[in-house]
Design a protein around this motif. Structure first.
Motif, PDB file in Angstrom:
ATOM      1  N   GLY A 191      53.034  12.345  25.539  1.00 38.96           N
ATOM      2  CA  GLY A 191      51.730  11.758  25.291  1.00 38.96           C
ATOM      3  C   GLY A 191      50.801  11.989  26.463  1.00 38.96           C
ATOM      4  O   GLY A 191      51.225  12.434  27.534  1.00 38.96           O
ATOM      5  N   VAL A 192      49.525  11.674  26.256  1.00 41.40           N
ATOM      6  CA  VAL A 192      48.508  11.819  27.301  1.00 41.40           C
ATOM      7  C   VAL A 192      47.701  10.540  27.385  1.00 41.40           C
ATOM      8  O   VAL A 192      47.713   9.718  26.463  1.00 41.40           O
ATOM      9  CB  VAL A 192      47.585  13.028  27.024  1.00 41.40           C
ATOM     10  N   SER A 193      46.987  10.357  28.492  1.00 44.06           N
ATOM     11  CA  SER A 193      46.258   9.118  28.736  1.00 44.06           C
ATOM     12  C   SER A 193      44.782   9.391  28.996  1.00 44.06           C
ATOM     13  O   SER A 193      44.391  10.535  29.252  1.00 44.06           O
ATOM     14  CB  SER A 193      46.861   8.389  29.937  1.00 44.06           C
ATOM     15  N   PRO A 194      43.962   8.332  28.966  1.00 44.46           N
ATOM     16  CA  PRO A 194      42.527   8.513  29.217  1.00 44.46           C
ATOM     17  C   PRO A 194      42.207   9.072  30.600  1.00 44.46           C
ATOM     18  O   PRO A 194      41.160   9.679  30.795  1.00 44.46           O
ATOM     19  CB  PRO A 194      41.962   7.097  29.054  1.00 44.46           C
ATOM     20  N   SER A 198      40.886  14.174  27.234  1.00 43.40           N
ATOM     21  CA  SER A 198      39.707  13.783  26.453  1.00 43.40           C
ATOM     22  C   SER A 198      40.139  12.996  25.223  1.00 43.40           C
ATOM     23  O   SER A 198      41.319  12.981  24.837  1.00 43.40           O
ATOM     24  CB  SER A 198      38.957  15.034  26.000  1.00 43.40           C
ATOM     25  N   ALA A 199      39.159  12.365  24.583  1.00 43.98           N
ATOM     26  CA  ALA A 199      39.437  11.622  23.353  1.00 43.98           C
ATOM     27  C   ALA A 199      40.043  12.537  22.305  1.00 43.98           C
ATOM     28  O   ALA A 199      41.002  12.162  21.611  1.00 43.98           O
ATOM     29  CB  ALA A 199      38.154  10.977  22.832  1.00 43.98           C
ATOM     30  N   ARG A 200      39.515  13.737  22.163  1.00 46.45           N
ATOM     31  CA  ARG A 200      40.014  14.679  21.154  1.00 46.45           C
ATOM     32  C   ARG A 200      41.489  15.024  21.405  1.00 46.45           C
ATOM     33  O   ARG A 200      42.297  15.030  20.484  1.00 46.45           O
ATOM     34  CB  ARG A 200      39.174  15.959  21.170  1.00 46.45           C
ATOM     35  N   THR A 201      41.812  15.279  22.674  1.00 48.52           N
ATOM     36  CA  THR A 201      43.200  15.624  22.999  1.00 48.52           C
ATOM     37  C   THR A 201      44.127  14.433  22.802  1.00 48.52           C
ATOM     38  O   THR A 201      45.250  14.569  22.299  1.00 48.52           O
ATOM     39  CB  THR A 201      43.295  16.130  24.448  1.00 48.52           C
ATOM     40  N   ILE A 202      43.674  13.247  23.179  1.00 47.43           N
ATOM     41  CA  ILE A 202      44.477  12.037  22.988  1.00 47.43           C
ATOM     42  C   ILE A 202      44.816  11.843  21.518  1.00 47.43           C
ATOM     43  O   ILE A 202      45.971  11.569  21.156  1.00 47.43           O
ATOM     44  CB  ILE A 202      43.723  10.807  23.538  1.00 47.43           C
ATOM     45  N   VAL A 260      47.295  14.692  20.308  1.00 48.48           N
ATOM     46  CA  VAL A 260      48.659  14.605  20.842  1.00 48.48           C
ATOM     47  C   VAL A 260      49.312  13.280  20.476  1.00 48.48           C
ATOM     48  O   VAL A 260      50.411  13.239  19.910  1.00 48.48           O
ATOM     49  CB  VAL A 260      48.653  14.807  22.369  1.00 48.48           C
ATOM     50  N   ASN A 261      48.665  12.164  20.816  1.00 46.93           N
ATOM     51  CA  ASN A 261      49.296  10.859  20.643  1.00 46.93           C
ATOM     52  C   ASN A 261      49.381  10.429  19.186  1.00 46.93           C
ATOM     53  O   ASN A 261      50.381   9.849  18.761  1.00 46.93           O
ATOM     54  CB  ASN A 261      48.536   9.793  21.427  1.00 46.93           C
ATOM     55  N   MET A 262      48.326  10.683  18.427  1.00 44.17           N
ATOM     56  CA  MET A 262      48.290  10.230  17.038  1.00 44.17           C
ATOM     57  C   MET A 262      48.920  11.258  16.100  1.00 44.17           C
ATOM     58  O   MET A 262      49.938  10.995  15.444  1.00 44.17           O
ATOM     59  CB  MET A 262      46.849   9.930  16.611  1.00 44.17           C
ATOM     60  N   VAL A 263      48.310  12.445  16.048  1.00 47.60           N
ATOM     61  CA  VAL A 263      48.806  13.460  15.113  1.00 47.60           C
ATOM     62  C   VAL A 263      50.182  13.968  15.555  1.00 47.60           C
ATOM     63  O   VAL A 263      51.071  14.176  14.720  1.00 47.60           O
ATOM     64  CB  VAL A 263      47.803  14.621  15.002  1.00 47.60           C
ATOM     65  N   GLU A 320      33.661  10.218  21.738  1.00 46.56           N
ATOM     66  CA  GLU A 320      34.189  10.726  22.999  1.00 46.56           C
ATOM     67  C   GLU A 320      34.773   9.631  23.884  1.00 46.56           C
ATOM     68  O   GLU A 320      35.030   9.846  25.065  1.00 46.56           O
ATOM     69  CB  GLU A 320      33.079  11.452  23.761  1.00 46.56           C
ATOM     70  N   GLU A 321      35.008   8.459  23.315  1.00 45.34           N
ATOM     71  CA  GLU A 321      35.536   7.333  24.091  1.00 45.34           C
ATOM     72  C   GLU A 321      37.049   7.463  24.245  1.00 45.34           C
ATOM     73  O   GLU A 321      37.815   7.115  23.343  1.00 45.34           O
ATOM     74  CB  GLU A 321      35.179   6.006  23.414  1.00 45.34           C
ATOM     75  N   ALA A 322      37.488   7.954  25.382  1.00 45.19           N
ATOM     76  CA  ALA A 322      38.906   8.245  25.578  1.00 45.19           C
ATOM     77  C   ALA A 322      39.776   6.989  25.511  1.00 45.19           C
ATOM     78  O   ALA A 322      40.869   7.014  24.933  1.00 45.19           O
ATOM     79  CB  ALA A 322      39.120   8.959  26.916  1.00 45.19           C
TER      80      ALA A 322
END
Length: 277
Positions: A92-95, A99-103, A106-109, A168-170
C-alpha cells in the motif's frame, strides 16, 4: 506441512516488502515456501536475499497490485509452488508518499484485485488477511456508497461517484480506500466460506515503519503523534505486533473468524470515538 509429495511445502504469499511485510514473512515463513511480491524490484530483491540468508525458502515476484493481470500471475505462481495456506496483503501507499490517484489505484483497486485473484486459488484452510488501517474507521460514506464500494467490479471502482468526488485530496483518498478494504473483505467472506477458506482485515494504527516515518515528518505528523499520547498508548506499534495479529488470524485459533476487521491501534480508534472533544 500438509500431506502430499515429500518435500512439498505449504505456501505463504506476502505482498509488500516493507517493514510489515518483512515481519509477517519472518513470522509465517518457517517450514513453508514464501512467495513475496512488491512493485519495487530492488526492495523486493533485498528482502528475498535477507530471508534466504536466514534459511527461508523464498521466491520474489515483482507485482504492481493495481494491475489485475500482474496479480493474476502472482496467484498462479503461488499456486504452482504448492497449497496456498496464507495470503497477507500488506502492499500500500500513504498520503505522504503518493497522490490521491495512486492511493486509490493501489490501496483500493489493488486490494480488490488481490481478493478476487486469490479466491480462485484458495482451498480449504486458506486464510487471506488484508492490512487496512484504522483510518478506514474514520470514513462515513452513505449506505448506498458503501454497498457500491463493497460489490462493484474492481474495474469500476474508480468511476464511482463517491470515489471521483475525492479529487486530489490524498488524505481523503487514503481514508476512503481503507474503508473500501473493510467492505470488500466483508462482501467476499461468503465466497471464501464456500471454499472452506477465510478472509479478514487488520487495521493498524501508527506502526514503526518507513511509511509511518514519512507520515510523521509530513504536515499532519505532529497531530498523529499527539494522538498516541492522548489515547494513552504512549508509543507507536511495531511490525512484529502486526505480524503476531496476522499469525493469529491465519492460524487454527481463528478458524471461526472471517469477514471482519481487527483493530491493532493501541486504542486510538476507541479514544477518538469516546473521548476526543
Amino acid at each position: 506441512m500438509h500431506e502430499g509429495t515429500y518435500g512439498e511445502r505449504d505456501v505463504v504469499v506476502v505482498t509488500g516488502a516493507g517493514g510489515m511485510g518483512a515481519a509477517v514473512a519472518r513470522r509465517l515463513g518457517s517450514g513453508r515456501t514464501l512467495v513475496l511480491a512488491d512493485a519495487s524490484g530492488p526492495q523486493l530483491d533485498r528482502l528475498v536475499e535477507a530471508l534466504r540468508a536466514e534459511g527461508h525458502a523464498v521466491r520474489g515476484v515483482v507485482t504492481d497490485v493495481s494491475d489485475r493481470s500482474a496479480v493474476d500471475e502472482l496467484a498462479r505462481t503461488a499456486a504452482g509452488e504448492g497449497r496456498v495456506a496464507a495470503v497477507v496483503h500488506t502492499a500500500g501507499v500513504s498520503p505522504a508518499t503518493a497522490s490521491a490517484r495512486t492511493i486509490l489505484a493501489v490501496n483500493m483497486v489493488g486490494t480488490a484485485h488481490v481478493i478476487e485473484a486469490f479466491e480462485q486459488v484458495a482451498s480449504r484452510g486458506t486464510s487471506l488477511v488484508c492490512v487496512s488501517s484504522m483510518a478506514g474507521h474514520y470514513a462515513s460514506p452513505t449506505r448506498e456508497d458503501e454497498a457500491l464500494l463493497a460489490s462493484a467490479p474492481a474495474g469500476d471502482l474508480l468511476a464511482l461517484a463517491c470515489v471521483a468526488a475525492v479529487g486530489e485530496e490524498a488524505t481523503t483518498a487514503y481514508i476512503l480506500s481503507k474503508r473500501s478494504n473493510h467492505l470488500r473483505v466483508q462482501a467476499a467472506a461468503l465466497a471464501w466460506n464456500l471454499r472452506g477458506a477465510r478472509i479478514n482485515s487488520i487495521s493498524p494504527g501508527v506502526i514503526s515503519t518507513a511509511m509511518s516515518k514519512a507520515e510523521a515528518e509530513s504536515s499532519s505528523g505532529a497531530h498523529m503523534l499527539r494522538m498516541l499520547e492522548d489515547c494513552g498508548a504512549g508509543r507507536t506499534g511495531t511490525p512484529a505486533e502486526i505480524a503476531d495479529a496476522v499469525a493469529f488470524l491465519s492460524g487454527p485459533g481463528a478458524g471461526y473468524i472471517t469477514g471482519t476487521d481487527l483493530l491493532v491501534d493501541g486504542g486510538q480508534a476507541a479514544w477518538i470515538r469516546c473521548h476526543r472533544v
